[in-house]
Design a protein around this motif. Structure first.
Motif, PDB file in Angstrom:
ATOM      1  N   GLN A  50      36.414  35.785  42.199  1.00 22.19           N
ATOM      2  CA  GLN A  50      35.943  35.376  40.873  1.00 22.19           C
ATOM      3  C   GLN A  50      34.422  35.348  40.780  1.00 22.19           C
ATOM      4  O   GLN A  50      33.846  35.735  39.772  1.00 22.19           O
ATOM      5  CB  GLN A  50      36.520  33.990  40.534  1.00 22.19           C
ATOM      6  N   LYS A  51      33.760  34.916  41.844  1.00 21.56           N
ATOM      7  CA  LYS A  51      32.298  34.773  41.831  1.00 21.56           C
ATOM      8  C   LYS A  51      31.562  36.052  42.229  1.00 21.56           C
ATOM      9  O   LYS A  51      30.346  36.073  42.280  1.00 21.56           O
ATOM     10  CB  LYS A  51      31.881  33.633  42.759  1.00 21.56           C
ATOM     11  N   LYS A  52      32.308  37.079  42.559  1.00 21.98           N
ATOM     12  CA  LYS A  52      31.740  38.355  43.027  1.00 21.98           C
ATOM     13  C   LYS A  52      30.867  38.165  44.268  1.00 21.98           C
ATOM     14  O   LYS A  52      29.806  38.754  44.404  1.00 21.98           O
ATOM     15  CB  LYS A  52      30.962  39.047  41.902  1.00 21.98           C
ATOM     16  N   THR A  53      31.389  37.332  45.179  1.00 27.24           N
ATOM     17  CA  THR A  53      30.696  37.101  46.448  1.00 27.24           C
ATOM     18  C   THR A  53      31.463  37.685  47.628  1.00 27.24           C
ATOM     19  O   THR A  53      30.968  37.681  48.750  1.00 27.24           O
ATOM     20  CB  THR A  53      30.485  35.589  46.692  1.00 27.24           C
ATOM     21  N   ALA A  54      32.682  38.160  47.367  1.00 22.72           N
ATOM     22  CA  ALA A  54      33.498  38.793  48.404  1.00 22.72           C
ATOM     23  C   ALA A  54      34.154  40.023  47.791  1.00 22.72           C
ATOM     24  O   ALA A  54      34.561  40.008  46.626  1.00 22.72           O
ATOM     25  CB  ALA A  54      34.557  37.823  48.921  1.00 22.72           C
ATOM     26  N   ALA A  72      45.500  37.080  47.059  1.00 20.08           N
ATOM     27  CA  ALA A  72      44.377  36.134  47.018  1.00 20.08           C
ATOM     28  C   ALA A  72      44.624  34.971  47.982  1.00 20.08           C
ATOM     29  O   ALA A  72      43.731  34.593  48.748  1.00 20.08           O
ATOM     30  CB  ALA A  72      44.167  35.612  45.597  1.00 20.08           C
ATOM     31  N   GLU A  73      45.825  34.429  47.966  1.00 22.12           N
ATOM     32  CA  GLU A  73      46.167  33.334  48.889  1.00 22.12           C
ATOM     33  C   GLU A  73      46.021  33.782  50.339  1.00 22.12           C
ATOM     34  O   GLU A  73      45.469  33.054  51.169  1.00 22.12           O
ATOM     35  CB  GLU A  73      47.589  32.847  48.633  1.00 22.12           C
ATOM     36  N   ARG A  79      41.359  33.295  43.463  1.00 22.92           N
ATOM     37  CA  ARG A  79      41.745  34.384  42.580  1.00 22.92           C
ATOM     38  C   ARG A  79      40.953  35.634  42.948  1.00 22.92           C
ATOM     39  O   ARG A  79      39.788  35.542  43.314  1.00 22.92           O
ATOM     40  CB  ARG A  79      41.443  33.985  41.138  1.00 22.92           C
ATOM     41  N   ILE A  80      41.607  36.772  42.840  1.00 23.51           N
ATOM     42  CA  ILE A  80      40.912  38.048  42.989  1.00 23.51           C
ATOM     43  C   ILE A  80      41.254  38.904  41.779  1.00 23.51           C
ATOM     44  O   ILE A  80      42.270  38.697  41.120  1.00 23.51           O
ATOM     45  CB  ILE A  80      41.261  38.787  44.300  1.00 23.51           C
ATOM     46  N   LYS A  81      40.376  39.858  41.513  1.00 28.87           N
ATOM     47  CA  LYS A  81      40.578  40.735  40.362  1.00 28.87           C
ATOM     48  C   LYS A  81      40.026  42.105  40.684  1.00 28.87           C
ATOM     49  O   LYS A  81      39.296  42.281  41.666  1.00 28.87           O
ATOM     50  CB  LYS A  81      39.894  40.151  39.129  1.00 28.87           C
ATOM     51  N   PHE A  82      40.359  43.068  39.839  1.00 24.82           N
ATOM     52  CA  PHE A  82      39.803  44.402  39.996  1.00 24.82           C
ATOM     53  C   PHE A  82      38.310  44.338  39.704  1.00 24.82           C
ATOM     54  O   PHE A  82      37.888  43.706  38.732  1.00 24.82           O
ATOM     55  CB  PHE A  82      40.482  45.391  39.045  1.00 24.82           C
TER      56      PHE A  82
END
Length: 161
Positions: A50-54, A72-73, A79-82
């Protein structure tokens, strides 16, 4: 870009095969062009938290459905996203439709983690576009992992479902 891919693999002593074909804009279309050839047809997704750090480059069988919540878990993320098309271009130097492990050649920060489906055995042949959609490259999972390690990229085997 495909020339850089081939030169890198040759320099590493990695054995691969390439099939040239008309432009493929989907995994289904690419599969038609390489019908009859042995190898797992893959899909590669570029994801971020979510934070665009990974950042995660996820490789699995093209027919598998990916549960992003479960993934994600497994990755210890809420949470992860495209990732956006802009982030994809900035990090891997590529565009949707040709995302593959070979985009890691362009990844300067070396902060993208390569996630491989744990259903892949080391001797399995997997297929990728070599950063162009007019060719399909065949190589073993073992060699794909060696390629990533050569670049200093962390590889994680996870259950992708």
């Amino acid at each position: 870009m495909d020339k850089k891919v081939f030169e890198t693999l040759d320099r590493m002593g990695i054995v691969f095969e390439v099939v040239e074909h008309p432009p493929a804009t989907s995994t289904e279309q690419a599969s038609e062009y390489i019908a009859g050839k042995s190898g797992v047809r893959t899909k590669t997704l570029f994801l971020t938290n979510q934070k665009k750090t990974a950042y995660y480059l996820v490789v699995t069988d093209e027919g598998k459905r990916i549960n992003l919540h479960h993934l994600a878990e497994s990755l210890g993320e809420k949470r992860i996203k495209f990732a956006s098309e802009t982030l994809l271009r900035d990090k891997l130097g590529t565009v949707p439709g040709v995302v593959s492990v070979f985009g890691l050649l362009n990844e300067q920060a070396r902060d993208v983690q390569l996630i491989l489906d744990d259903a892949f055995g080391p001797d399995m042949i997997v297929t990728f576009h070599p950063d162009v959609n007019t060719k399909t490259l065949f190589m073993t999972v073992r060699d794909m992992k060696m390629f990533a390690h050569h670049l200093g990229i962390e590889v994680c085997m996870l259950s992708i479902a």
